[in-house]
Design a protein around this motif. Sequence first.
Motif, mmCIF file in Angstrom:
data_model
loop_
_atom_site.group_PDB
_atom_site.id
_atom_site.type_symbol
_atom_site.label_atom_id
_atom_site.label_comp_id
_atom_site.label_asym_id
_atom_site.label_seq_id
_atom_site.Cartn_x
_atom_site.Cartn_y
_atom_site.Cartn_z
ATOM 1 N N LYS A 106 -134.807 -116.960 -43.327
ATOM 2 C CA LYS A 106 -134.427 -116.323 -42.067
ATOM 3 C C LYS A 106 -133.500 -117.221 -41.254
ATOM 4 O O LYS A 106 -132.477 -116.760 -40.721
ATOM 5 C CB LYS A 106 -135.690 -115.997 -41.253
ATOM 6 C CG LYS A 106 -135.427 -115.259 -39.948
ATOM 7 C CD LYS A 106 -136.745 -114.970 -39.229
ATOM 8 C CE LYS A 106 -136.494 -114.252 -37.898
ATOM 9 N NZ LYS A 106 -137.765 -114.021 -37.167
ATOM 10 N N TYR A 107 -133.826 -118.508 -41.175
ATOM 11 C CA TYR A 107 -132.993 -119.434 -40.399
ATOM 12 C C TYR A 107 -131.574 -119.472 -40.943
ATOM 13 O O TYR A 107 -130.597 -119.332 -40.191
ATOM 14 C CB TYR A 107 -133.593 -120.846 -40.427
ATOM 15 C CG TYR A 107 -132.692 -121.865 -39.745
ATOM 16 C CD1 TYR A 107 -132.746 -122.029 -38.364
ATOM 17 C CD2 TYR A 107 -131.771 -122.624 -40.461
ATOM 18 C CE1 TYR A 107 -131.909 -122.930 -37.722
ATOM 19 C CE2 TYR A 107 -130.932 -123.527 -39.830
ATOM 20 C CZ TYR A 107 -131.002 -123.667 -38.459
ATOM 21 O OH TYR A 107 -130.160 -124.558 -37.829
ATOM 22 N N PHE A 108 -131.438 -119.673 -42.244
ATOM 23 C CA PHE A 108 -130.107 -119.802 -42.814
ATOM 24 C C PHE A 108 -129.340 -118.480 -42.764
ATOM 25 O O PHE A 108 -128.140 -118.459 -42.525
ATOM 26 C CB PHE A 108 -130.192 -120.333 -44.245
ATOM 27 C CG PHE A 108 -130.596 -121.775 -44.315
ATOM 28 C CD1 PHE A 108 -129.841 -122.752 -43.699
ATOM 29 C CD2 PHE A 108 -131.756 -122.152 -44.979
ATOM 30 C CE1 PHE A 108 -130.215 -124.090 -43.740
ATOM 31 C CE2 PHE A 108 -132.126 -123.483 -45.031
ATOM 32 C CZ PHE A 108 -131.365 -124.459 -44.410
ATOM 33 N N ASN A 109 -130.034 -117.365 -42.958
ATOM 34 C CA ASN A 109 -129.379 -116.064 -42.879
ATOM 35 C C ASN A 109 -128.844 -115.799 -41.477
ATOM 36 O O ASN A 109 -127.734 -115.263 -41.309
ATOM 37 C CB ASN A 109 -130.364 -114.966 -43.288
ATOM 38 C CG ASN A 109 -129.728 -113.599 -43.345
ATOM 39 O OD1 ASN A 109 -128.827 -113.346 -44.137
ATOM 40 N ND2 ASN A 109 -130.182 -112.698 -42.498
ATOM 41 N N GLU A 110 -129.623 -116.179 -40.473
ATOM 42 C CA GLU A 110 -129.204 -115.938 -39.088
ATOM 43 C C GLU A 110 -128.123 -116.903 -38.624
ATOM 44 O O GLU A 110 -127.500 -116.672 -37.577
ATOM 45 C CB GLU A 110 -130.421 -116.036 -38.149
ATOM 46 C CG GLU A 110 -131.418 -114.905 -38.328
ATOM 47 C CD GLU A 110 -132.585 -114.998 -37.374
ATOM 48 O OE1 GLU A 110 -132.649 -115.977 -36.584
ATOM 49 O OE2 GLU A 110 -133.446 -114.099 -37.404
ATOM 50 N N ASN A 111 -127.874 -117.957 -39.384
ATOM 51 C CA ASN A 111 -126.877 -118.946 -38.975
ATOM 52 C C ASN A 111 -125.664 -118.998 -39.908
ATOM 53 O O ASN A 111 -124.930 -119.991 -39.922
ATOM 54 C CB ASN A 111 -127.528 -120.326 -38.873
ATOM 55 C CG ASN A 111 -128.401 -120.461 -37.638
ATOM 56 O OD1 ASN A 111 -127.919 -120.734 -36.537
ATOM 57 N ND2 ASN A 111 -129.711 -120.247 -37.800
ATOM 58 N N GLY A 112 -125.451 -117.930 -40.653
ATOM 59 C CA GLY A 112 -124.209 -117.784 -41.398
ATOM 60 C C GLY A 112 -124.117 -118.522 -42.715
ATOM 61 O O GLY A 112 -123.013 -118.737 -43.229
#
Length: 465
Positions: free
Chosen positions: A151-157
């Motif tokens: 989730k973190y990496f997906n939300e940060n591009g």
Amino acid sequence: MQHTDIVLLFSDSEKYVGTAVKVCGWVRTSAEVKPMTFIQINDGTTSLKNLQLTIDQTRFDDEEYKLRIKPALPVGTAVYAEGELVASERNVVELLVSEIRVLGECPGDYPLQKKKTSMEFLRTIPHLRLRTNTFKAVFTVRARLSYAIHKYFNENGYKYVQAPIITNSDCEGAGEMFRVTTQPWATDYKTEEEYNSEDYFGCKAGLAVSCQLEGEMAALGGLGRIYTFGPSFRAEHSNTARHVAEFWHVEPEVCFVDLDEIIEIGEDFIKFIIRDILESCKEELAFFDRFVEKGLLDKLNHVVNSEFAKVDYTEAVEILQKSRQKFEYPVYWGADLQSEHERYLTEEVYKRPVFLKNYPKEIKAFYMKQNPDGKTVAATDLLVPGIGEIIGCSERETDLEKLQQAMRDRNMPIEEYTRYLDTRRFGSVQHSGFGLGLDRMVMYVTGMTNIRDVLQFPRTYEHIY
């Protein structure tokens, strides 16, 4: 088989109370207290909440009770039950059973009876220990932590890259790779090269110790900001509570950022995933705080609410030398700091997470950017109270000549890294990244003290569980 997940009966009880419900699960406990029989079952959709099945013994004659109810009482038995769900002051809800049948019998030698069981024993039954409260909670947290990472990496591009597990290059340059071969043992070959040439890939191959080199090539190859998340393998002869031969590894790689910027990303990442666990796994963390590590919740809240310290390696060595603390391992400039040193810095000196940076180049990997002093590299480890190192991080060397010399200094076969070195020839840019061991992170947020207890089937030196 049509049934309702037990988690829904607790989370949306108003919808189900007063209705006919069908459930499945494994028996956790049972008791006969005339004129009632009580069975607690769990179907895996909840960590710690069991559904109570309540059976009125007077509805059955002795023979019928013996045939229909008695077989459902042994701990570990898989059952199907239906009846009316009612509110319960003690259990929130319970099922007044009208029908019950055994789906899978469980004999009397089932090893998980209602008694205290040691972690050492549970490691001998990794296929069954997930039915205990502790391990159900551990793997619930592990699953959520994995989700939070994505989730973190997906939300940060970031783009999720699946790197190969089989490789012919040793990322760390330490020679701790597992061999991959289809060749039978033979003494007919004159050289290792001849032996390898007739192997499956026509060359020496092994299991990846890290996906970093492939991650760098993906980022520098045009994706810019990527992460890998998968298994890594280390053939270390370590048999400690923090080492396994196969572990899960999170490795982002980011172009156009230096060491200070990747430190900021690392701090933001750690706080994000811990916040997610604090919010999503309240029941499990409360269990760990009560039974596994007293003060766990305070520790985790302290991490997310603290500004992480940033300390130079040289300064840290001086602090340790002046501490008058008796360490098992000596402290000197150039030493690879041990867990006892890292914990002293985080728990006694700074009392919060610490980024220790600018390590001596001799104790770090070949790919780390060399600092102008010629002695250190732009590398950092994130040290946290209670466990020590949890992230290894660095800015990568972009100077092709320096990178090749670092490889020669370590007697690495440069010709096997041609594609990796090409990234420094064709439009190289400043870039940085870090690695996080998922298993150690699970240990940290649950308070579990042995890495063997956060993996279902741990692989350790001289042992496959």
